[in-house]
Write a protein that holds these residues in place. Structure first.
Motif, PDB file in Angstrom:
ATOM      1  N   LEU A  68       0.814  -1.217   0.000  1.00  0.00           N
ATOM      2  CA  LEU A  68       0.000   0.000   0.000  1.00  0.00           C
ATOM      3  C   LEU A  68       0.847   1.266   0.000  1.00  0.00           C
ATOM      4  CD1 LEU A  68      -2.854  -0.712   2.594  1.00  0.00           C
ATOM      5  CD2 LEU A  68      -2.801  -1.237   0.157  1.00  0.00           C
ATOM      6  N   SER A  69       0.327   2.281  -0.722  1.00  0.00           N
ATOM      7  CA  SER A  69       0.873   3.641  -0.643  1.00  0.00           C
ATOM      8  C   SER A  69       0.217   4.341   0.537  1.00  0.00           C
ATOM      9  CB  SER A  69       0.497   4.434  -1.891  1.00  0.00           C
ATOM     10  OG  SER A  69       1.164   3.956  -3.010  1.00  0.00           O
ATOM     11  N   ALA A  70       0.648   5.567   0.771  1.00  0.00           N
ATOM     12  CA  ALA A  70      -0.034   6.417   1.749  1.00  0.00           C
ATOM     13  C   ALA A  70      -1.343   6.913   1.131  1.00  0.00           C
ATOM     14  CB  ALA A  70       0.862   7.593   2.078  1.00  0.00           C
ATOM     15  N   LEU A  71      -2.326   7.322   1.959  1.00  0.00           N
ATOM     16  CA  LEU A  71      -3.556   7.900   1.416  1.00  0.00           C
ATOM     17  C   LEU A  71      -3.191   9.104   0.553  1.00  0.00           C
ATOM     18  CD1 LEU A  71      -5.991   8.162   4.494  1.00  0.00           C
ATOM     19  CD2 LEU A  71      -5.022   6.138   3.454  1.00  0.00           C
ATOM     20  N   THR A 109      -1.281  12.552   1.433  1.00  0.00           N
ATOM     21  CA  THR A 109      -0.520  12.474   2.691  1.00  0.00           C
ATOM     22  C   THR A 109       0.968  12.754   2.489  1.00  0.00           C
ATOM     23  OG1 THR A 109      -2.078  10.936   3.704  1.00  0.00           O
ATOM     24  CG2 THR A 109       0.155  10.948   4.589  1.00  0.00           C
ATOM     25  N   THR A 110       1.585  12.101   1.488  1.00  0.00           N
ATOM     26  CA  THR A 110       3.035  12.305   1.321  1.00  0.00           C
ATOM     27  C   THR A 110       3.333  13.768   0.973  1.00  0.00           C
ATOM     28  OG1 THR A 110       3.163  10.007   0.595  1.00  0.00           O
ATOM     29  CG2 THR A 110       5.127  11.335   0.278  1.00  0.00           C
ATOM     30  N   ASN A 111       2.467  14.387   0.153  1.00  0.00           N
ATOM     31  CA  ASN A 111       2.663  15.823  -0.129  1.00  0.00           C
ATOM     32  C   ASN A 111       2.600  16.623   1.167  1.00  0.00           C
ATOM     33  OD1 ASN A 111       2.926  15.377  -2.820  1.00  0.00           O
ATOM     34  ND2 ASN A 111       0.857  16.016  -3.375  1.00  0.00           N
ATOM     35  N   GLY A 114       3.221   8.150   6.333  1.00  0.00           N
ATOM     36  CA  GLY A 114       2.050   7.927   5.482  1.00  0.00           C
ATOM     37  C   GLY A 114       1.777   6.454   5.233  1.00  0.00           C
ATOM     38  N   GLU A 115       2.797   5.718   4.811  1.00  0.00           N
ATOM     39  CA  GLU A 115       2.631   4.290   4.503  1.00  0.00           C
ATOM     40  C   GLU A 115       2.436   3.486   5.789  1.00  0.00           C
ATOM     41  OE1 GLU A 115       4.202   6.243   2.461  1.00  0.00           O
ATOM     42  OE2 GLU A 115       3.496   5.587   0.488  1.00  0.00           O
ATOM     43  N   LEU A 116       3.084   3.927   6.881  1.00  0.00           N
ATOM     44  CA  LEU A 116       2.902   3.212   8.152  1.00  0.00           C
ATOM     45  C   LEU A 116       1.435   3.323   8.578  1.00  0.00           C
ATOM     46  CD1 LEU A 116       6.204   4.319   9.947  1.00  0.00           C
ATOM     47  CD2 LEU A 116       5.654   2.034   9.087  1.00  0.00           C
ATOM     48  N   GLY A 174       4.553   0.198   0.828  1.00  0.00           N
ATOM     49  CA  GLY A 174       5.367   0.549  -0.320  1.00  0.00           C
ATOM     50  C   GLY A 174       6.272   1.690   0.093  1.00  0.00           C
ATOM     51  N   TYR A 175       7.201   2.074  -0.791  1.00  0.00           N
ATOM     52  CA  TYR A 175       7.960   3.332  -0.678  1.00  0.00           C
ATOM     53  C   TYR A 175       9.047   3.329   0.392  1.00  0.00           C
ATOM     54  CZ  TYR A 175       8.307   8.523   0.035  1.00  0.00           C
ATOM     55  OH  TYR A 175       8.704   9.832   0.179  1.00  0.00           O
ATOM     56  N   ILE A 176       8.763   2.802   1.602  1.00  0.00           N
ATOM     57  CA  ILE A 176       9.742   2.983   2.683  1.00  0.00           C
ATOM     58  C   ILE A 176      10.739   1.824   2.756  1.00  0.00           C
ATOM     59  CG2 ILE A 176       8.197   4.433   4.033  1.00  0.00           C
ATOM     60  CD1 ILE A 176       7.733   2.087   5.932  1.00  0.00           C
ATOM     61  N   LYS A 219      12.100   7.096  -3.155  1.00  0.00           N
ATOM     62  CA  LYS A 219      11.775   8.311  -3.915  1.00  0.00           C
ATOM     63  C   LYS A 219      10.288   8.348  -4.268  1.00  0.00           C
ATOM     64  CE  LYS A 219      16.213   9.481  -4.164  1.00  0.00           C
ATOM     65  NZ  LYS A 219      16.944   8.297  -3.987  1.00  0.00           N
ATOM     66  N   ARG A 220       9.827   9.557  -4.626  1.00  0.00           N
ATOM     67  CA  ARG A 220       8.391   9.752  -4.848  1.00  0.00           C
ATOM     68  C   ARG A 220       7.850   8.749  -5.881  1.00  0.00           C
ATOM     69  NH1 ARG A 220       5.843  14.138  -2.800  1.00  0.00           N
ATOM     70  NH2 ARG A 220       4.082  12.685  -3.051  1.00  0.00           N
ATOM     71  N   GLY A 221       6.657   8.255  -5.574  1.00  0.00           N
ATOM     72  CA  GLY A 221       6.043   7.248  -6.439  1.00  0.00           C
ATOM     73  C   GLY A 221       6.651   5.864  -6.249  1.00  0.00           C
ATOM     74  N   GLY A 222       7.480   5.707  -5.191  1.00  0.00           N
ATOM     75  CA  GLY A 222       8.292   4.495  -5.038  1.00  0.00           C
ATOM     76  C   GLY A 222       7.553   3.221  -4.661  1.00  0.00           C
ATOM     77  N   SER A 223       6.248   3.309  -4.377  1.00  0.00           N
ATOM     78  CA  SER A 223       5.531   2.068  -4.015  1.00  0.00           C
ATOM     79  C   SER A 223       5.485   1.082  -5.183  1.00  0.00           C
ATOM     80  CB  SER A 223       4.107   2.386  -3.569  1.00  0.00           C
ATOM     81  OG  SER A 223       4.147   3.182  -2.426  1.00  0.00           O
ATOM     82  N   ASP A 224       5.471   1.597  -6.403  1.00  0.00           N
ATOM     83  CA  ASP A 224       5.524   0.701  -7.577  1.00  0.00           C
ATOM     84  C   ASP A 224       6.828  -0.098  -7.550  1.00  0.00           C
ATOM     85  OD1 ASP A 224       3.264   2.069  -8.538  1.00  0.00           O
ATOM     86  OD2 ASP A 224       4.508   3.500  -9.648  1.00  0.00           O
TER      87      ASP A 224
HETATM   88  N1  ASP Z   1       3.421   7.780  -0.999  1.00  0.00           N
HETATM   89  C1  ASP Z   1       4.572   7.924  -1.840  1.00  0.00           C
HETATM   90  C2  ASP Z   1       4.397   9.127  -2.756  1.00  0.00           C
HETATM   91  O1  ASP Z   1       3.362   9.770  -2.727  1.00  0.00           O
HETATM   92  C3  ASP Z   1       4.872   6.690  -2.631  1.00  0.00           C
HETATM   93  C4  ASP Z   1       3.824   6.263  -3.621  1.00  0.00           C
HETATM   94  O2  ASP Z   1       2.657   6.682  -3.527  1.00  0.00           O
HETATM   95  O3  ASP Z   1       4.160   5.483  -4.511  1.00  0.00           O
HETATM   96  O4  ASP Z   1       5.311   9.449  -3.458  1.00  0.00           O
END
Ligand code: ASP
Ligand code: ADP
Ligand code: MG
Length: 440
Positions: free
Chosen positions: A35-38, A41-43, A119-121, A181-183, A195-200
């Motif tokens: 899972l990503s953050a909602l 949230t990361t912003n 966020g991810e936690l 994801g991400y962390i 890095k941003r978008g890192g959950s993929d």
């Molecule tokens: N939450 C992180 C972000 O917004 C990672 C992700 O969503 O993939 O960058």
């Protein structure tokens, strides 16, 4: 075992979390849910970290309180019974207490990563609280126990594999595993991220590590489209593409995938599927070794590009010259995206100004340098496109009115890239949509 990754919008509302709980429990094989953050949230956490870094503690406190209020409202619709609500409240209290403590201590780079990890936690723990309320057997696998990066921020796939396999073996009968994801943890053992978008990227690494049957990336759109839907009105999903094509698109700006998210799946031959959480029956995009068809599939744009021209009439094409130039970029760990050469000059592009001044200083002995910021790379991607009939005519024919600064053709059979001023991005993507795909 399969991997199912859900992005920010897919978990951003309580009813979406309910929906994905349904999706993951309908699977016949065990799943690792990443899972990503909602969404948002990361912003917000970036904003909080920035405010603390510049000493604006009041601003940071306000942002923390606003974010906490969002989570308090979220859990009211997420869970029903009092026990679950009390659990969810305790989770929120724990993480926001942490953010409030950070406000009081002196700021560091490592702390900013801790802030970003909240966020991810939060999203994974809240999702597990809902699964528990629903009586669904599950287990939370803390990503910080297995996802690690080395001194160069590169994921340590070997050790991820060993640690994850051990964790899974301890819980053999479990059907649903949930992880962040991400962390990750860095070489110093600190909390860090991909890095941003890192959950993929997390999802693909996990899929590679466990040799998953498939890595599903669930998002808010029905797969990879032929053009950027944020910029162009009419775009269409692509049914199938190869890892190479997907990697080019991800690297050159298609936001649906993190730029590095393809290589783990490709290396370990794990098929990737891009799917739409809001429309689970839609076909989406299948990414495998096979391209599925020949010809142009999509265009993408990569922003914030800097072009550097090095001009030297004396030694440019002497052997060894390019190596010396590349060594400067290597020293500062700055990847070069595009390169063109002529008898008297070489131009290359980078996507970060982090070490620009140092790089320019070290390039001085090789000739005069000129820098153009605010450039954009437009990439046309497909299977064997350099051999596709009329490709050049179609490509340049549809953008005759737009000045092109650089062209890269033939580097890979899957990509033709152009460099132009950022101001032309929207127009060029729109005109290519019409000229190359007949879509308006
Ligand atoms: N939450 C992180 C972000 O917004 C990672 C992700 O969503 O993939 O960058
Ligand atoms: P998530 O939060 O699920 O990770 P992202 O916002 O990171 O989702 O990625 C999905 C978004 O990527 C889409 O909503 C879309 O606006 C954007 N996007 C950019 N280029 C493309 C493309 N070529 N195909 C599909 N989506 C794209
Ligand atoms: Mg994303």
């Amino acid at each position: 075992m399969k991997v199912m990754k859900f992005g920010g919008t897919s978990v951003g509302k309580p009813e979406r979390m309910h929906h994905i709980a349904g999706l993951v429990s309908n699977e016949s094989e065990p799943v690792i849910v990443v899972l990503s953050a909602l969404s948002g949230t990361t912003n917000a956490l970036v904003e909080i970290g920035d405010a603390i870094a510049r000493g604006d503690r009041n601003g940071a406190k306000q942002s923390i309180d606003k974010l906490e209020a969002h989570y308090q409202a979220f859990i009211k619709d997420l869970v029903k019974n009092d026990t679950s609500l009390a659990k969810a409240k305790a989770i929120i209290a724990e993480h926001f207490e942490f953010l409030n403590i950070i406000l009081k201590i002196s700021f560091s780079e490592a702390l900013s990563k801790d802030i970003l990890a909240q966020g991810e936690l939060l999203s994974t723990k809240l999702f597990c609280t809902y699964l528990e309320e629903q009586g669904k057997d599950h287990l939370l696998l803390p990503a910080l126990e297995f996802m690690t990066i080395d001194h160069y921020d590169e994921p340590q796939i070997g050790s991820i594999k060993v640690k994850l396999t051990q964790l899974l073996q301890q819980h053999k009968g479990t059907k649903i595993f949930v992880t962040q994801g991400y962390i990750c943890r860095n070489a110093r053992g600190e909390v860090d991220n991909l890095k941003r978008g890192g959950s993929d990227y997390s999802a693909s690494l996990i899929a590679a590590a466990i040799n998953a049957s498939v890595c599903e990336i669930w998002t808010d759109i029905d797969g990879m489209h032929n053009n950027d839907p944020r910029v162009v009105k009419k775009t269409v999903p692509i049914e199938q593409m190869s890892f190479d094509e997907a990697a080019e698109l991800a690297y050159f700006g298609a936001k649906i995938l993190h730029p590095a998210s393809i290589w783990p799946a490709q290396t370990y031959k794990i098929p990737v599927r891009l799917l739409n959480t809001m429309e689970p029956k839609a076909k989406g995009t299948l990414i495998t070794e096979e391209a599925g068809s020949v010809g142009v599939k999509a265009v993408a744009a990569k922003d914030n590009i800097i072009a550097i021209r090095i001009k030297s009439s004396r030694m440019l094409l002497a052997y060894g010259f390019l190596r010396k130039i590349f060594e400067v970029f290597e020293k500062y760990r700055t990847p070069i995206d595009m390169i063109t050469t002529s008898e008297v000059a070489v131009t290359l592009t980078i996507d970060s100004d982090l070490h620009l001044n140092d790089i320019l200083k070290e390039l001085e002995p090789f000739g005069t340098t000129e820098v153009d910021k605010n450039q954009v790379i437009i990439s046309v991607v497909g299977n064997e496109i350099s051999q596709t009939e009329d490709i050049i005519k179609k490509l340049f024919g549809s953008i005759v009115n737009i000045p092109v600064r650089m062209v890269s053709y033939g580097g890979s059979p899957h990509n033709i890239s152009l460099l132009t001023d950022a101001g032309h991005k929207v127009q060029i993507l729109q005109q290519l949509n019409k000229g190359m795909f007949g879509l308006e």
